[in-house]
Design an enzyme around this catalytic site. Structure first.
Site, PDB file in Angstrom:
ATOM      1  N   LYS A  53       0.916  -1.158  -0.065  1.00  0.00           N
ATOM      2  CA  LYS A  53       0.034   0.042  -0.238  1.00  0.00           C
ATOM      3  C   LYS A  53       0.963   1.264  -0.099  1.00  0.00           C
ATOM      4  O   LYS A  53       0.480   2.160  -0.825  1.00  0.00           O
ATOM      5  CB  LYS A  53      -0.844  -0.095   1.186  1.00  0.00           C
ATOM      6  CG  LYS A  53      -2.017  -1.240   1.150  1.00  0.00           C
ATOM      7  CD  LYS A  53      -2.966  -1.427   2.286  1.00  0.00           C
ATOM      8  CE  LYS A  53      -3.780  -2.421   2.256  1.00  0.00           C
ATOM      9  NZ  LYS A  53      -4.646  -2.549   3.488  1.00  0.00           N
ATOM     10  N   GLN A  97      -4.821  -1.725   9.441  1.00  0.00           N
ATOM     11  CA  GLN A  97      -4.738  -3.095   8.789  1.00  0.00           C
ATOM     12  C   GLN A  97      -5.319  -4.197   9.835  1.00  0.00           C
ATOM     13  O   GLN A  97      -5.073  -4.068  11.010  1.00  0.00           O
ATOM     14  CB  GLN A  97      -3.250  -3.366   8.622  1.00  0.00           C
ATOM     15  CG  GLN A  97      -3.047  -4.392   7.897  1.00  0.00           C
ATOM     16  CD  GLN A  97      -3.454  -4.576   6.380  1.00  0.00           C
ATOM     17  OE1 GLN A  97      -3.665  -3.306   5.625  1.00  0.00           O
ATOM     18  NE2 GLN A  97      -3.725  -5.860   5.993  1.00  0.00           N
ATOM     19  N   ASP A 120     -11.389   1.851   3.508  1.00  0.00           N
ATOM     20  CA  ASP A 120     -11.796   0.542   3.564  1.00  0.00           C
ATOM     21  C   ASP A 120     -13.214   0.117   3.196  1.00  0.00           C
ATOM     22  O   ASP A 120     -13.597  -0.902   3.031  1.00  0.00           O
ATOM     23  CB  ASP A 120     -11.234  -0.201   4.705  1.00  0.00           C
ATOM     24  CG  ASP A 120     -10.007  -0.924   4.885  1.00  0.00           C
ATOM     25  OD1 ASP A 120      -9.312  -0.785   5.987  1.00  0.00           O
ATOM     26  OD2 ASP A 120      -9.381  -1.133   3.791  1.00  0.00           O
TER      27      ASP A 120
HETATM   28  N1  LIG Z   1      -7.809  -2.973   6.591  1.00  0.00           N
HETATM   29  C1  LIG Z   1      -7.788  -3.825   5.786  1.00  0.00           C
HETATM   30  N2  LIG Z   1      -7.186  -5.193   5.932  1.00  0.00           N
HETATM   31  C2  LIG Z   1      -7.302  -6.156   5.337  1.00  0.00           C
HETATM   32  C3  LIG Z   1      -7.641  -5.851   4.132  1.00  0.00           C
HETATM   33  C4  LIG Z   1      -8.487  -4.787   3.798  1.00  0.00           C
HETATM   34  O1  LIG Z   1      -8.969  -4.652   2.729  1.00  0.00           O
HETATM   35  N3  LIG Z   1      -8.299  -3.650   4.504  1.00  0.00           N
HETATM   36  N4  LIG Z   1      -7.784  -7.029   3.259  1.00  0.00           N
HETATM   37  C5  LIG Z   1      -6.884  -8.213   3.505  1.00  0.00           C
HETATM   38  C6  LIG Z   1      -5.483  -8.171   3.040  1.00  0.00           C
HETATM   39  N5  LIG Z   1      -5.028  -7.184   2.053  1.00  0.00           N
HETATM   40  C7  LIG Z   1      -5.179  -5.786   2.144  1.00  0.00           C
HETATM   41  O2  LIG Z   1      -4.976  -5.569   3.151  1.00  0.00           O
HETATM   42  C8  LIG Z   1      -4.259  -7.541   0.848  1.00  0.00           C
HETATM   43  C9  LIG Z   1      -4.040  -8.884   0.531  1.00  0.00           C
HETATM   44  C10 LIG Z   1      -3.213  -9.227  -0.590  1.00  0.00           C
HETATM   45  C11 LIG Z   1      -2.875  -8.368  -1.322  1.00  0.00           C
HETATM   46  C12 LIG Z   1      -1.914  -8.776  -2.495  1.00  0.00           C
HETATM   47  O3  LIG Z   1      -1.520  -7.876  -3.292  1.00  0.00           O
HETATM   48  N6  LIG Z   1      -1.509  -9.825  -2.603  1.00  0.00           N
HETATM   49  C13 LIG Z   1      -0.800 -10.495  -3.637  1.00  0.00           C
HETATM   50  C14 LIG Z   1       0.277 -11.061  -3.112  1.00  0.00           C
HETATM   51  C15 LIG Z   1       1.097 -10.541  -2.018  1.00  0.00           C
HETATM   52  C16 LIG Z   1       2.091 -11.538  -1.430  1.00  0.00           C
HETATM   53  O4  LIG Z   1       3.157 -11.648  -2.138  1.00  0.00           O
HETATM   54  O5  LIG Z   1       1.903 -12.057  -0.325  1.00  0.00           O
HETATM   55  C17 LIG Z   1      -1.474 -11.089  -4.765  1.00  0.00           C
HETATM   56  O6  LIG Z   1      -2.583 -11.542  -4.496  1.00  0.00           O
HETATM   57  O7  LIG Z   1      -0.915 -10.994  -6.007  1.00  0.00           O
HETATM   58  C18 LIG Z   1      -2.947  -6.867  -1.126  1.00  0.00           C
HETATM   59  C19 LIG Z   1      -3.919  -6.576  -0.060  1.00  0.00           C
HETATM   60  C20 LIG Z   1      -6.914  -8.460   4.847  1.00  0.00           C
HETATM   61  N7  LIG Z   1      -6.625  -7.322   5.668  1.00  0.00           N
END
Ligand SMILES: Nc1nc2c(c(=O)[nH]1)N[C@@H](CN(C=O)c1ccc(C(=O)N[C@@H](CCC(=O)O)C(=O)O)cc1)CN2
Ligand SMILES: [Mg+2]
Length: 285
Positions: A53, A97, A120
């Site tokens: 982020k 988060q 969010d």
């Molecule tokens: N306050 C928040 N917490 C959480 C959220 C949210 O939307 N708001 N969502 C999830 C986690 N999440 C954002 O925070 C999130 C998960 C995964 C990715 C992402 O880019 N994944 C990549 C791989 C990343 C890696 O190497 O591990 C992919 O899928 O290509 C971004 C954001 C829970 N918490």
């Protein structure tokens, strides 16, 4: 025939390109969208997401603050920080988060974020507006799911969408957004007795259950669109979705991979929400 891949990375880059152009225009008017991210504790996955982020903010020209607090931070201390950020003019969006350490009540923290800075889309007022169809900041992952489906050229109106999982941050809101696109929505969950039978009826199958490779080809109607919201870290350190990608891609229609599917869209939708909040906060929409 192997299914076409819906690349969240590609769609994400396209959207981030237009966000970057909009930010440049705002900066020329001395408006710099500001995002504050608060991380409590040392959860490894959360640290990756927060870093993603922060990087997205820097890449797109946003002002970014990341507050990394120790796991023993009290709820009162966290609420005090949120209150400060609510009043900070350089901050248009705030997110804390998740998950938070168990001694902190997540609802109290989410409710404390100003509705207008709730990028969010978790605040009850934004959730309520989503339910009644009024304008609101949309939760990032559900919004990203819909954007991916649309950009894959899939018409949702009149289609049967089956959502597996009913979490507050994905399953429930994505079901509502699918309804807003005039899909007919079935929501499955841990108490659903005939999940595979229902899943096989889906034209569009959205899976958000947090169980690695759980959904195999027996759950998928040939040609159905499959959106995998799963984000499971395996013992070997690799990331796996909720869908057994290798088996399902042989029967499905367009399908999202993990990684590289919904994940990048979550970040991109967060940037989009922050841009929207900044424009609203500065009376530009
Ligand atoms: N306050 C928040 N917490 C959480 C959220 C949210 O939307 N708001 N969502 C999830 C986690 N999440 C954002 O925070 C999130 C998960 C995964 C990715 C992402 O880019 N994944 C990549 C791989 C990343 C890696 O190497 O591990 C992919 O899928 O290509 C971004 C954001 C829970 N918490
Ligand atoms: Mg500003």
């Amino acid at each position: 025939m192997t299914a076409s891949i819906i690349s969240g990375k590609k769609v994400s880059d396209e959207i981030r390109g237009s966000i970057s152009d909009e930010v440049k225009e705002l900066v020329s008017k001395n408006v710099v969208p500001g995002l504050a991210v608060v991380l409590v504790g040392e959860d490894a996955a959360s640290q990756v997401y927060v870093r993603n982020k922060e990087k997205a903010c820097h890449d797109l020209g946003f002002y970014s603050e990341v507050h990394r607090l120790p796991a023993e931070t009290s709820e009162q201390q966290l609420l005090a920080l949120v209150d400060t950020l609510n009043q900070q003019d350089t901050i248009d969006g705030i997110l804390v988060q998740l998950p938070l350490p168990s001694h902190i009540n997540e609802k109290s923290v989410i409710n404390a974020i100003s509705v207008h800075k709730d990028v969010d889309g978790f605040h009850p007022v934004n959730v309520g507006n989503l339910v009644i169809g009024d304008d609101s900041l949309l939760p990032c992952t559900p919004a990203g799911v819909i954007e991916l489906i649309k950009r894959a050229g899939v018409e949702l109106s009149g289609k049967h969408a089956v959502v597996i999982g009913r979490s507050n941050i994905v399953g429930k809101p994505v079901s509502l957004l699918l309804q807003r696109e005039n899909a007919t929505v079935t929501m499955c969950h841990s108490r659903t007795s005939n999940m595979a039978e229902l899943a096989r009826q889906a034209d569009v199958l959205v899976v958000a259950i947090g169980r690695a490779n759980f959904i195999d080809s027996s759950y998928v109607k040939p040609g159905a669109v499959v959106i995998d919201v799963g984000m499971n870290r395996l013992e070997n350190g690799k990331l796996a979705g909720d869908v057994d990608f290798e088996s399902v891609k042989e029967v499905s229609g367009p399908i999202t991979p993990v990684p590289g599917g919904v994940g990048p869209m979550t970040i991109t939708m967060l940037m989009k929400n922050t841009l929207t909040a900044a424009k609203r906060n500065h009376g530009l929409v």
